[in-house]
Design a protein around this motif. Structure first.
Motif, PDB file in Angstrom:
ATOM      1  N   GLU A  27       1.774  12.588  13.129  1.00 54.78           N
ATOM      2  CA  GLU A  27       2.583  12.055  14.227  1.00 54.78           C
ATOM      3  C   GLU A  27       2.642  10.530  14.210  1.00 54.78           C
ATOM      4  O   GLU A  27       3.584   9.940  14.752  1.00 54.78           O
ATOM      5  CB  GLU A  27       2.037  12.545  15.567  1.00 54.78           C
ATOM      6  N   SER A  28       1.656   9.876  13.606  1.00 53.39           N
ATOM      7  CA  SER A  28       1.666   8.416  13.542  1.00 53.39           C
ATOM      8  C   SER A  28       2.798   7.895  12.649  1.00 53.39           C
ATOM      9  O   SER A  28       3.188   6.726  12.753  1.00 53.39           O
ATOM     10  CB  SER A  28       0.321   7.891  13.027  1.00 53.39           C
ATOM     11  N   ASP A  29       3.319   8.745  11.771  1.00 54.70           N
ATOM     12  CA  ASP A  29       4.428   8.362  10.897  1.00 54.70           C
ATOM     13  C   ASP A  29       5.784   8.793  11.457  1.00 54.70           C
ATOM     14  O   ASP A  29       6.807   8.619  10.794  1.00 54.70           O
ATOM     15  CB  ASP A  29       4.251   8.983   9.501  1.00 54.70           C
ATOM     16  N   ILE A  30       5.789   9.370  12.655  1.00 51.60           N
ATOM     17  CA  ILE A  30       7.028   9.826  13.287  1.00 51.60           C
ATOM     18  C   ILE A  30       7.245   9.007  14.546  1.00 51.60           C
ATOM     19  O   ILE A  30       6.444   9.063  15.482  1.00 51.60           O
ATOM     20  CB  ILE A  30       6.958  11.323  13.653  1.00 51.60           C
ATOM     21  N   LYS A  31       8.340   8.237  14.575  1.00 53.90           N
ATOM     22  CA  LYS A  31       8.599   7.336  15.695  1.00 53.90           C
ATOM     23  C   LYS A  31       9.736   7.877  16.567  1.00 53.90           C
ATOM     24  O   LYS A  31      10.701   8.456  16.058  1.00 53.90           O
ATOM     25  CB  LYS A  31       8.984   5.942  15.191  1.00 53.90           C
ATOM     26  N   ASP A  32       9.597   7.672  17.891  1.00 53.42           N
ATOM     27  CA  ASP A  32      10.676   8.026  18.813  1.00 53.42           C
ATOM     28  C   ASP A  32      11.660   6.875  18.994  1.00 53.42           C
ATOM     29  O   ASP A  32      12.752   7.068  19.522  1.00 53.42           O
ATOM     30  CB  ASP A  32      10.098   8.409  20.180  1.00 53.42           C
ATOM     31  N   THR A  33      11.248   5.676  18.575  1.00 51.98           N
ATOM     32  CA  THR A  33      12.113   4.503  18.662  1.00 51.98           C
ATOM     33  C   THR A  33      12.506   4.067  17.260  1.00 51.98           C
ATOM     34  O   THR A  33      11.983   4.573  16.269  1.00 51.98           O
ATOM     35  CB  THR A  33      11.385   3.357  19.387  1.00 51.98           C
ATOM     36  N   TYR A  34      13.426   3.095  17.193  1.00 56.87           N
ATOM     37  CA  TYR A  34      13.956   2.681  15.891  1.00 56.87           C
ATOM     38  C   TYR A  34      12.859   2.039  15.034  1.00 56.87           C
ATOM     39  O   TYR A  34      12.071   1.224  15.501  1.00 56.87           O
ATOM     40  CB  TYR A  34      15.109   1.694  16.073  1.00 56.87           C
ATOM     41  N   ASP A  35      12.826   2.421  13.764  1.00 57.75           N
ATOM     42  CA  ASP A  35      11.824   1.913  12.811  1.00 57.75           C
ATOM     43  C   ASP A  35      12.573   1.513  11.538  1.00 57.75           C
ATOM     44  O   ASP A  35      13.128   2.358  10.847  1.00 57.75           O
ATOM     45  CB  ASP A  35      10.801   3.007  12.511  1.00 57.75           C
ATOM     46  N   ASN A  36      12.592   0.209  11.235  1.00 58.49           N
ATOM     47  CA  ASN A  36      13.328  -0.238  10.045  1.00 58.49           C
ATOM     48  C   ASN A  36      12.541  -0.045   8.746  1.00 58.49           C
ATOM     49  O   ASN A  36      13.065  -0.297   7.650  1.00 58.49           O
ATOM     50  CB  ASN A  36      13.761  -1.705  10.182  1.00 58.49           C
ATOM     51  N   CYS A  37      11.293   0.376   8.868  1.00 59.41           N
ATOM     52  CA  CYS A  37      10.461   0.684   7.690  1.00 59.41           C
ATOM     53  C   CYS A  37      10.415  -0.479   6.689  1.00 59.41           C
ATOM     54  O   CYS A  37      10.344  -0.270   5.470  1.00 59.41           O
ATOM     55  CB  CYS A  37      10.972   1.944   6.993  1.00 59.41           C
ATOM     56  N   SER A  38      10.448  -1.693   7.195  1.00 59.76           N
ATOM     57  CA  SER A  38      10.493  -2.872   6.327  1.00 59.76           C
ATOM     58  C   SER A  38       9.198  -3.071   5.536  1.00 59.76           C
ATOM     59  O   SER A  38       9.177  -3.820   4.554  1.00 59.76           O
ATOM     60  CB  SER A  38      10.783  -4.124   7.159  1.00 59.76           C
ATOM     61  N   ASP A  39       8.121  -2.392   5.943  1.00 63.21           N
ATOM     62  CA  ASP A  39       6.849  -2.566   5.258  1.00 63.21           C
ATOM     63  C   ASP A  39       6.643  -1.579   4.108  1.00 63.21           C
ATOM     64  O   ASP A  39       5.616  -1.615   3.431  1.00 63.21           O
ATOM     65  CB  ASP A  39       5.697  -2.425   6.259  1.00 63.21           C
ATOM     66  N   LEU A  40       7.615  -0.709   3.857  1.00 62.93           N
ATOM     67  CA  LEU A  40       7.471   0.255   2.767  1.00 62.93           C
ATOM     68  C   LEU A  40       7.561  -0.451   1.414  1.00 62.93           C
ATOM     69  O   LEU A  40       8.306  -1.418   1.248  1.00 62.93           O
ATOM     70  CB  LEU A  40       8.551   1.340   2.853  1.00 62.93           C
ATOM     71  N   THR A  41       6.836   0.058   0.455  1.00 64.89           N
ATOM     72  CA  THR A  41       6.826  -0.519  -0.894  1.00 64.89           C
ATOM     73  C   THR A  41       8.008   0.011  -1.698  1.00 64.89           C
ATOM     74  O   THR A  41       8.617   1.029  -1.330  1.00 64.89           O
ATOM     75  CB  THR A  41       5.523  -0.157  -1.618  1.00 64.89           C
ATOM     76  N   PRO A  42       8.351  -0.649  -2.815  1.00 67.90           N
ATOM     77  CA  PRO A  42       9.429  -0.139  -3.671  1.00 67.90           C
ATOM     78  C   PRO A  42       9.201   1.297  -4.136  1.00 67.90           C
ATOM     79  O   PRO A  42      10.144   2.085  -4.226  1.00 67.90           O
ATOM     80  CB  PRO A  42       9.421  -1.111  -4.854  1.00 67.90           C
ATOM     81  N   VAL A  43       7.962   1.646  -4.407  1.00 67.80           N
ATOM     82  CA  VAL A  43       7.647   3.024  -4.827  1.00 67.80           C
ATOM     83  C   VAL A  43       7.941   4.000  -3.696  1.00 67.80           C
ATOM     84  O   VAL A  43       8.501   5.087  -3.922  1.00 67.80           O
ATOM     85  CB  VAL A  43       6.165   3.125  -5.269  1.00 67.80           C
ATOM     86  N   GLN A  44       7.578   3.600  -2.485  1.00 69.16           N
ATOM     87  CA  GLN A  44       7.848   4.471  -1.336  1.00 69.16           C
ATOM     88  C   GLN A  44       9.348   4.624  -1.092  1.00 69.16           C
ATOM     89  O   GLN A  44       9.826   5.709  -0.763  1.00 69.16           O
ATOM     90  CB  GLN A  44       7.156   3.902  -0.089  1.00 69.16           C
ATOM     91  N   TRP A  45      10.113   3.540  -1.292  1.00 69.44           N
ATOM     92  CA  TRP A  45      11.566   3.624  -1.122  1.00 69.44           C
ATOM     93  C   TRP A  45      12.187   4.531  -2.186  1.00 69.44           C
ATOM     94  O   TRP A  45      13.170   5.230  -1.921  1.00 69.44           O
ATOM     95  CB  TRP A  45      12.202   2.236  -1.177  1.00 69.44           C
ATOM     96  N   MET A  46      11.636   4.537  -3.382  1.00 70.80           N
ATOM     97  CA  MET A  46      12.116   5.457  -4.411  1.00 70.80           C
ATOM     98  C   MET A  46      11.897   6.902  -3.982  1.00 70.80           C
ATOM     99  O   MET A  46      12.756   7.774  -4.188  1.00 70.80           O
ATOM    100  CB  MET A  46      11.394   5.190  -5.740  1.00 70.80           C
TER     101      MET A  46
END
Length: 208
Positions: free
Chosen positions: A118-137
């Motif tokens: 649940e900590s990775d599931i947000k009810d509000t907007y999350d731009n996920c700007s802290d994700l790494t390139p590997v995670q974006w892949m």
């Protein structure tokens, strides 16, 4: 000699009759088996024939309405700003499903981490700007999966886009109210002009 021939014929007929009996028995089994499967096939066809969800955009709050709790509404989730109708996969994304926590939410961060926490599931907007390139892949791989398997419905709006939409809706409402007011004034002016014209063209009584 004749007896031997008759005996051979009889044996052939017996084998043939047995073969025909087995064949009939086989077709009867197939017939009743297919009848037993008909309701399941019909149910699957009904699921596939459900109308698609009309295209639209969502805020995070609006997306929450499509979390599977209402059986009359589609089940939706978002990945990288795209919203998908995943109702066909309700066994996975519906209530009690292994990925049910993603329903009605932006699943980007959870999919990037292969996490249903649940900590990775947000009810509000999350731009996920802290994700790494590997995670974006990883996220893009999931996005491709949803694009190929489910219906793309619309965009998940950023707070700025949601504010612009609200402003646009308010502006549209104001323009409509102004247009209706002008239309009313024009109609009123036309009615007054018609009355004046009728009075001017009405025959006058002759002097006696």
């Amino acid at each position: 000699m004749v007896f031997d021939i008759l005996s051979d014929v009889w044996e052939s007929l017996t084998v043939f009759n047995a073969f025909i009996s087995l064949l009939c028995f086989y077709f009867l089994i197939r017939l009743f088996s297919s009848r037993g499967k008909t309701p399941q096939v019909a149910t699957q066809q009904q699921e596939e024939e459900k109308p698609r969800m009309p295209p639209r955009d969502f805020t995070n709050e609006e997306l929450l309405e499509f979390n599977g709790s209402d059986p009359e509404k589609p089940i939706c989730l978002a990945v990288r700003g795209k919203v998908f109708d995943v109702t066909r996969g309700k066994d996975f994304y519906g209530p009690g499903g292994v990925y049910g926590v993603f329903a009605g939410h932006d699943a980007t961060r959870g999919l990037a981490n292969w996490s249903t926490d649940e900590s990775d599931i947000k009810d509000t907007y999350d731009n996920c700007s802290d994700l790494t390139p590997v995670q974006w892949m990883e996220v893009r791989d999931w996005e491709g999966h949803f694009m190929s398997k489910y219906d793309y419905v619309g965009k998940l709006l950023t707070p700025e886009q949601a504010a612009e939409r609200t402003t646009d809706d308010a502006s549209l409402k104001e323009r409509k109210e102004l247009f209706d007011k002008v239309q009313s004034l024009v109609k009123q002016a036309d009615e007054e002009a018609m009355k004046q014209l009728e009075n001017e063209t009405k025959p006058k009584d002759k002097d006696t």
